[in-house]
Design a protein around this motif. Structure first.
Motif, short mmCIF file in Angstrom:
data_model
loop_
_atom_site.label_atom_id
_atom_site.label_comp_id
_atom_site.label_asym_id
_atom_site.label_seq_id
_atom_site.Cartn_x
_atom_site.Cartn_y
_atom_site.Cartn_z
N SER A 84 1.15 -1.08 0.34
CA SER A 84 0.16 -0.30 -0.09
C SER A 84 0.50 0.86 -0.16
CB SER A 84 -1.19 0.00 1.28
OG SER A 84 -1.55 -1.20 1.36
N GLN B 16 -7.13 0.96 -0.82
CA GLN B 16 -7.53 -0.83 0.50
C GLN B 16 -8.59 -0.03 1.35
OE1 GLN B 16 -4.38 -2.17 2.05
NE2 GLN B 16 -4.93 -3.62 2.90
N ASP C 55 -5.59 -1.23 -4.99
CA ASP C 55 -5.40 -2.16 -3.81
C ASP C 55 -6.14 -3.55 -2.84
OD1 ASP C 55 -3.66 -2.70 -1.28
OD2 ASP C 55 -3.22 -0.53 -1.32
N GLU C 56 -5.70 -4.24 -2.76
CA GLU C 56 -6.45 -5.93 -3.00
C GLU C 56 -8.05 -5.75 -3.12
OE1 GLU C 56 -5.79 -7.37 1.06
OE2 GLU C 56 -3.74 -6.20 1.48
#
Ligand SMILES: Nc1ncnc2c1ncn2[C@@H]1O[C@H](COP(=O)(O)OP(=O)(O)OP(=O)(O)O)[C@@H](O)[C@H]1O
Ligand SMILES: [Mg+2]
Length: 290
Positions: free
Chosen positions: A41, A81, A157-158
């Motif tokens: 991140s 995220q 991000d994820e």
């Protein structure tokens, strides 16, 4: 199109979140893999200009992104995220709002939002408040805003965190579909998210880039290191003491234990097995296994 990261460092007090990270990204999907705290991140936030690096530089087509300013932001889509969504806003209003922040005109936004809603399969929910969305719908809403402005660089991000397998596959297919002529950088803990769509995979640990390459090349590094031991069911405990286990499969008669090891497990009945990206992940990050 080249996004070049040069000697990037980030310190949080004494914690080195990124340690001399350098990489050249060109068109295609890149997977960032690594355990919690690896720096994934942090890297994305610095590229997205939400976070200041301690040192190093980022060049887009050989120009420092600092000198590109808002022109760089225009070609960038970022899916954070954390799900920091406005609960009372409808999806439609949220997307218009994000489009205005990106400097898009109302007619540009209008045209794109319809397309994007279709792409993320949320057309039927455009007028519902985000607070009423399931986790998977929220993730897709966040992907939708990242796609506004048809960005050349997409940071995710994820994107599949907390999703059920069906939603995860849906998002994986979506990413594969939209990645054409883009640099897509995708952080995840889930190897299967990227195993078949990533051009290259980067393994990060504690701020360090420990290995990288195409999934195929990374898997080839483990050839002659992955075996399947065939044992009685009660043999698994002993094998676990001596070997790094990547998978256990049992049928009525036997346990089939996939192990990663530098020497063949001569003391057992075994056969050679084909390494996959998950094995490579375990090879680098085995502390958390079992
Ligand atoms: N705002 C902050 N203040 C202090 N330390 C931070 C901050 N943000 C991140 N860190 C530290 O920097 C390191 C890298 O964190 P980062 O969030 O980039 O990891 P990550 O790979 O994204 O992890 P995760 O998989 O859990 O999302 C960690 O040690 C983390 O504790
Ligand atoms: Mg993270």
């Amino acid at each position: 199109m080249i996004l070049e990261i040069k000697n990037l460092n980030k310190m949080y007090g004494k914690v080195q979140a990124l340690n001399d990270f350098s990489y050249r990204f060109t068109e295609g999907v890149y997977g960032l893999l690594g355990p919690n705290g690896a720096g994934k991140s942090t890297l994305m936030n610095i590229i997205a200009d939400n976070l200041k690096e301690s040192s190093g530089e980022i060049l887009f087509n050989e120009v420092n992104i600092k000198t590109l300013g808002s022109n760089f932001r225009k070609i960038l889509g970022y899916m954070p995220q954390q799900q920091g969504l406005y609960h009372n806003m409808t999806l439609n209003r949220f997307l218009y709002y994000m489009a205005s922040l990106k400097g898009m005109t109302k007619s540009e936004a209008e045209e794109q939002i319809d397309q994007i809603l279709h792409l993320v399969n949320l057309e039927a929910h455009a007028n519902k408040p985000l607070g009423s969305f399931s986790g998977g719908m929220k993730q897709r809403a966040l992907i939708a805003q990242a796609l506004l402005g048809n960005p050349k660089i997409l940071l995710l991000d994820e994107p599949t965190a907390g999703l059920d397998p069906k939603e995860r596959i849906r998002i994986r297919n979506l990413i594969a579909k939209i990645s054409f002529e883009k640099i897509v950088i995708l952080a995840t803990h889930i190897v299967s998210d990227i195993e078949f769509i990533a051009k290259e995979v980067l393994f990060l640990n504690k701020g360090n880039l420990i290995d990288f390459g195409s999934p195929q090349v990374l898997c080839e590094k483990l050839s002659n290191m992955v075996y399947e031991i065939i044992s009685a069911h009660d043999g698994v405990t002993d094998i676990a003491k001596d070997y790094r286990i990547s998978n256990i499969f049992k049928d009525d008669k036997y346990a089939y234990i996939k192990v990663i090891t530098t020497k063949p497990p001569f003391e057992y009945k075994y056969r050679e097995a084909k390494p996959n990206l998950e094995d490579v992940y375990l090879y680098y990050f085995d502390e958390d296994v079992l």
